[in-house]
Scaffold this active site. Sequence first.
Site, PDB file in Angstrom:
ATOM      1  N   ASN A  25       0.604  -1.086  -0.006  1.00  0.00           N
ATOM      2  CA  ASN A  25      -0.073   0.055  -0.215  1.00  0.00           C
ATOM      3  C   ASN A  25       0.816   1.127  -0.065  1.00  0.00           C
ATOM      4  O   ASN A  25       1.485   1.379  -1.012  1.00  0.00           O
ATOM      5  CB  ASN A  25      -1.020  -0.018   0.882  1.00  0.00           C
ATOM      6  CG  ASN A  25      -0.561  -0.527   2.502  1.00  0.00           C
ATOM      7  OD1 ASN A  25      -0.123  -1.306   2.791  1.00  0.00           O
ATOM      8  ND2 ASN A  25      -0.400   0.715   3.469  1.00  0.00           N
ATOM      9  N   ASP A  26       0.737   2.278   0.953  1.00  0.00           N
ATOM     10  CA  ASP A  26       1.424   3.586   0.606  1.00  0.00           C
ATOM     11  C   ASP A  26       2.648   3.627   0.334  1.00  0.00           C
ATOM     12  O   ASP A  26       3.762   2.744   0.818  1.00  0.00           O
ATOM     13  CB  ASP A  26       1.364   4.099   2.274  1.00  0.00           C
ATOM     14  CG  ASP A  26       0.292   4.257   2.972  1.00  0.00           C
ATOM     15  OD1 ASP A  26      -0.813   3.643   2.558  1.00  0.00           O
ATOM     16  OD2 ASP A  26       0.163   4.400   4.158  1.00  0.00           O
ATOM     17  N   GLN A  42       4.926   0.585   1.726  1.00  0.00           N
ATOM     18  CA  GLN A  42       4.291  -0.681   2.691  1.00  0.00           C
ATOM     19  C   GLN A  42       4.307  -1.861   2.144  1.00  0.00           C
ATOM     20  O   GLN A  42       3.696  -1.828   1.102  1.00  0.00           O
ATOM     21  CB  GLN A  42       3.056   0.039   3.305  1.00  0.00           C
ATOM     22  CG  GLN A  42       3.037   1.372   4.007  1.00  0.00           C
ATOM     23  CD  GLN A  42       3.640   0.906   5.400  1.00  0.00           C
ATOM     24  OE1 GLN A  42       2.991   0.485   6.575  1.00  0.00           O
ATOM     25  NE2 GLN A  42       4.794   1.101   5.535  1.00  0.00           N
ATOM     26  N   SER A  79       4.144   4.276   7.629  1.00  0.00           N
ATOM     27  CA  SER A  79       4.630   4.894   6.631  1.00  0.00           C
ATOM     28  C   SER A  79       5.730   6.133   7.047  1.00  0.00           C
ATOM     29  O   SER A  79       5.538   6.348   8.158  1.00  0.00           O
ATOM     30  CB  SER A  79       3.341   5.412   5.980  1.00  0.00           C
ATOM     31  OG  SER A  79       2.661   4.578   5.244  1.00  0.00           O
ATOM     32  N   GLU A 198      -4.277  11.095   7.008  1.00  0.00           N
ATOM     33  CA  GLU A 198      -3.211  10.187   7.047  1.00  0.00           C
ATOM     34  C   GLU A 198      -2.359  10.341   5.810  1.00  0.00           C
ATOM     35  O   GLU A 198      -2.646  11.306   5.196  1.00  0.00           O
ATOM     36  CB  GLU A 198      -3.424   8.727   6.382  1.00  0.00           C
ATOM     37  CG  GLU A 198      -4.417   7.979   7.802  1.00  0.00           C
ATOM     38  CD  GLU A 198      -4.725   6.628   7.295  1.00  0.00           C
ATOM     39  OE1 GLU A 198      -4.469   5.584   8.128  1.00  0.00           O
ATOM     40  OE2 GLU A 198      -4.967   6.177   6.290  1.00  0.00           O
TER      41      GLU A 198
END
Length: 640
Positions: A25-26, A42, A79, A198
């Site tokens: 993800n991120d 991530q 992150s 976020e």
Amino acid sequence: MKRKPYFQDPYRPLFHYTAQSHVINDPNGLLYYDGEYHLMHQYNIHNHIHWGHAVSRDLIHWEHLPPALEPDTIGQIWSGSAVIDWNNTSGLQTGKEPVFVALFTYNEHVDSQQSQGLAYSNDRGRTWRKYWGNPVLTSGGKKDFRDPKVFWLESGACWVMVLACFDHVEFYQSENLLTWRYSGEFGGGEGSPAGVWECPDLFCLPVAEKPDESRWVLAVSVNDGAPAGGTGMQYFIGRFDGSRFENENSPETALWLDYGQDFYAGVTWNGLPGADGRRLMIAWADNWRYRDALPTQLFKGQFSTVRELSLRQTPEGVRLCQRPVRELSALEDQREKMEPCRLSAGQCRKTALYAGALSFRCRLRPEDRKGRAELRFVYSGGEWLSIGYDFAGERLYVDRTHAGINGFPGVTGIHTAPMKLEKGELELQVLADTSQIEVFGGRGAAVLTDLVFPSSPDCRVELHSEDADLLLLEGEAASLRTAWPEKRACLPQFTQLLDGSWADVLEGLEGDCGGLGGIFTEEIVEDFSFSVNVTLKAYRERQCAGVWFGGDGQGGGFRVMLDWNQKQISVYQRKHRLKAQRFSLNLNRKYRLSLAVREKRLTVFLDEVELFVISLEDYRGGLLGLCVENTAAVFQEASF
């Protein structure tokens, strides 16, 4: 089921970034140095959360590297960002190369407290060391305190950190990257009120129409309440003095980077040279509502294309625009132009070009403000995706209702973005990949990103005039080549899958299964000798892997297993254990496992040392395979 060639499993994008295996993800730690763009992210290997790592010299072709950061005794690695400490303010540089410094969020093991840790690299990001004094910033009891974006603020001669804290961001300053002091905050009633904030980013850009003016852009991701449903990204335009961000729009104004359902956690590169002059962003092309339900196999999660950001003056105020980076044109292969023409209501123009990945550009002029213009990407399997513009409603839209698999929770089919025509013309640029569509309208003033899962990725473009009379001023389709190199599979003799995920990764052939999984050769053997390197990975509870032989590839036969959890090496016939010898094994350590079968007698070796001999009365020969049970393991250097 047959093993797929390298990077050719179903729905694997041809030019968007994916990891070799597992969930991503991120994007994190985006950094440019000496011709290399570093992309970290991530890397959720069964919640043993890493920073994955890749580098590129052109933002298109990526080379996977070993993970940059792994969990430690403090916590999981969430992150963050990375910078080049050119002046060695941290004192962490040890050689001639400038030190890379990464700031990241710890999700601490003991109580899930979120704190900020630091790691550094003195070899151009190839290896990283955690700072001995971690964490460098703690939350003081705040529940949400994460995702640091760090940059050098020239006007303040200090490092600035932006942290996401529930419904706002907080600013911290430092002279050395090691000690931080609170300096201010922004949010709490500004922009969209839904969802936790976020992955913030903060940067300055010139205004295109006013080169002497610039604005600061604060981008934040919100984990709910985006226009298309679920997660999305909003941004604010204003001024920043190192401690205070001043929003130049009203607090209730919500500006969105992307109106599709699959654009989140976008951040920009640090360290781009001034001569480049661009601000480049990449984002996770997915949505937390359905991340784990996607119909992909060896991988879950992909990124958007890299986008160049700019600011434009509009009647509503200064707004952010996005375009794909120019480097993407290097992948263009066959091209087909659409000749200018007039389309009456109900008419259609089609391209002859079919491809698994396409770029399409067009300019249209409506003869009046009614009806719709619609691009349809028609797939060879019969599905289609529609991209259109409603002239009366001044809205750009994507409709993926009929584009393939959509039957998982949280998916919505139709997404719209407000967009006014410029000089009476509609300009569209569309990037279509195996499982992703990106739409840029009005020179990037309105953008929509969505995942799509058609039964076949090959498609062509149709331009439809829906209750409108249109002038096609220009149009061009181009097929796009894959950005991923052709690679020979690791251990190519093993082709037949029983269960589990089997992927070619940097270390070798990785097997991963929550139950009992195997991969087999196609040839039957009787007496044989076989050796293979086995590395047990610390991603699952049990950590048990080895060699399967003497069966039909459907679950029978014998298995020799390295069992870290039971601290033993075992021989099984189906579920019945024939032999076990105590042996303390290490995770992430390569073992050479060797088997020899002669006249129904099995001899087992580990690292060339004979461990035991056992009689196999029921052995009749069969397929040879590799197996994992409730674990992930890497196999390499097999010899027969």
